[in-house]
Design an enzyme around this catalytic site. Structure first.
Site, PDB file in Angstrom:
ATOM      1  N   ARG A  28      18.167  15.241   6.261  1.00 36.35           N
ATOM      2  CA  ARG A  28      19.596  14.635   6.636  1.00 36.35           C
ATOM      3  C   ARG A  28      20.586  15.448   5.700  1.00 36.35           C
ATOM      4  NH1 ARG A  28      20.385   9.485   8.804  1.00 36.35           N
ATOM      5  NH2 ARG A  28      22.459   9.913   8.492  1.00 36.35           N
ATOM      6  N   CYS A  41      12.957   6.518  10.332  1.00 35.06           N
ATOM      7  CA  CYS A  41      14.329   6.927   9.948  1.00 35.06           C
ATOM      8  C   CYS A  41      14.749   6.063   8.602  1.00 35.06           C
ATOM      9  CB  CYS A  41      15.491   6.869  11.068  1.00 35.06           C
ATOM     10  SG  CYS A  41      15.403   5.097  11.660  1.00 35.06           S
ATOM     11  N   ARG A  86      30.670   5.317  10.815  1.00 36.20           N
ATOM     12  CA  ARG A  86      29.431   4.538  11.031  1.00 36.20           C
ATOM     13  C   ARG A  86      29.962   3.469  11.500  1.00 36.20           C
ATOM     14  NH1 ARG A  86      24.131   5.114   8.876  1.00 36.20           N
ATOM     15  NH2 ARG A  86      22.930   3.376   8.663  1.00 36.20           N
ATOM     16  N   ASP A 138      11.144   2.472  13.979  1.00 36.97           N
ATOM     17  CA  ASP A 138      12.496   2.213  13.200  1.00 36.97           C
ATOM     18  C   ASP A 138      12.221   0.710  12.996  1.00 36.97           C
ATOM     19  OD1 ASP A 138      14.781   2.105  12.197  1.00 36.97           O
ATOM     20  OD2 ASP A 138      15.784   1.907  14.142  1.00 36.97           O
ATOM     21  N   HIS A 146      22.184   7.556  17.375  1.00 32.70           N
ATOM     22  CA  HIS A 146      22.245   8.089  15.805  1.00 32.70           C
ATOM     23  C   HIS A 146      21.896   9.651  16.049  1.00 32.70           C
ATOM     24  CE1 HIS A 146      22.050   7.761  11.817  1.00 32.70           C
ATOM     25  NE2 HIS A 146      21.002   6.787  11.425  1.00 32.70           N
ATOM     26  N   GLN A 178      20.699  11.595  12.875  1.00 29.17           N
ATOM     27  CA  GLN A 178      19.229  11.448  12.444  1.00 29.17           C
ATOM     28  C   GLN A 178      18.274  12.462  13.226  1.00 29.17           C
ATOM     29  OE1 GLN A 178      17.793   9.268  10.032  1.00 29.17           O
ATOM     30  NE2 GLN A 178      15.834  10.508  10.652  1.00 29.17           N
TER      31      GLN A 178
END
Length: 252
Positions: free
Chosen positions: A232, A204, A43, A164, A70, A73
């Site tokens: 996830r 998310c 990450r 988001d 991402h 996700q």
């Protein structure tokens, strides 16, 4: 959690725990980790670092988030939609807000599955043109579509409304500006009512309730946000299993 449930041993490492903090190159780190572990989940901010690590490593390197994309996700998002609607092809998803890494991955993933993705942003906050161009090329091959617009009316009739946070990690200094620009792109109860009658509300997380999404939309009957959270876990177990064994196995 995914590694634990698969019977593995996760080793969390911050920059201070690695020789990167002492000047080691990302390429050398990739080779070192390849001798010690079976996979790396990274990450980071810079996509360039992720790419360099992956090129140098001889083990799977998974993008857990970068400033470009991402993908983990997006996998969970597609599973969530399929759980609730049974299919992905032809599904209309409207994403409202910043044309960021989450938007990029939704464009790529949705295009690959023949979905109709509409990204709705304030002017100047659109996704990268290269991402738009490539995702539209993919959609042309699958029967899907990818549209980028500044007009919130494009969300009317959508099968899913997705958003988001307005300022992602590293953009905190821009928050005051974004708070003035982004309010028209908020998911409100009115926007939910203007979408399909069985619309899915998606995010998310973490969410700033009352900013990019109304609290009533998060907690309302159309919300599948916490299903996204659970998925996830399931999709990342499947991804790890597939990368390490070539077979994803049942996703429970």
């Amino acid at each position: 959690m995914a590694v634990n449930e698969l019977g593995g041993y996760p080793v969390p490492l911050a920059v201070a725990d690695l020789q990167l903090g002492r000047g080691e190159t990302i390429e050398d780190t990739g080779q070192v980790l390849s001798r010690l572990v079976h996979a790396v989940v990274l990450r980071t901010f810079e996509q360039e670092k992720l790419s360099k690590l992956a090129e140098a490593a001889s083990i799977p390197v998974i993008n857990a988030l970068s400033d470009y994309s991402h993908p983990c996700q997006a996998l969970a998002d597609l599973l969530t939609i399929r759980q609730h609607r049974g299919k992905l092809a032809g599904f209309k998803l409207a994403y409202l807000g910043d044309g960021n890494n989450v938007a990029h991955s939704l464009m790529f993933a949705g295009a690959k599955m023949g979905m109709n993705i509409t990204v709705i942003t304030p002017k100047g906050y659109e996704p990268l043109k290269s991402v738009t161009r490539r995702s539209q090329e993919i959609a042309g091959e699958t029967g899907g579509s990818v549209t980028v617009t500044n007009d919130t009316a494009a969300a009317e009739g959508a099968d899913a409304l997705y958003t988001d946070v307005w300022a992602s990690m590293g953009q905190e200094l821009e928050s005051s500006i974004r708070l003035k620009v982004f309010p028209p792109y908020r998911i409100t109860e009115e926007l939910v009512a203007a979408a399909a009658k069985d619309v899915l509300v998606m995010h998310c997380l973490p969410a700033h309730r009352g900013e990019e999404v109304a609290a009533a939309a998060i907690d309302g009957p159309h919300s599948v946000i916490f299903d996204q959270v659970e998925n996830r876990l399931h999709t990342e177990k499947a991804l790890l299993a597939w990368l390490l064994t070539g077979h994803a196995g049942p996703v429970r």
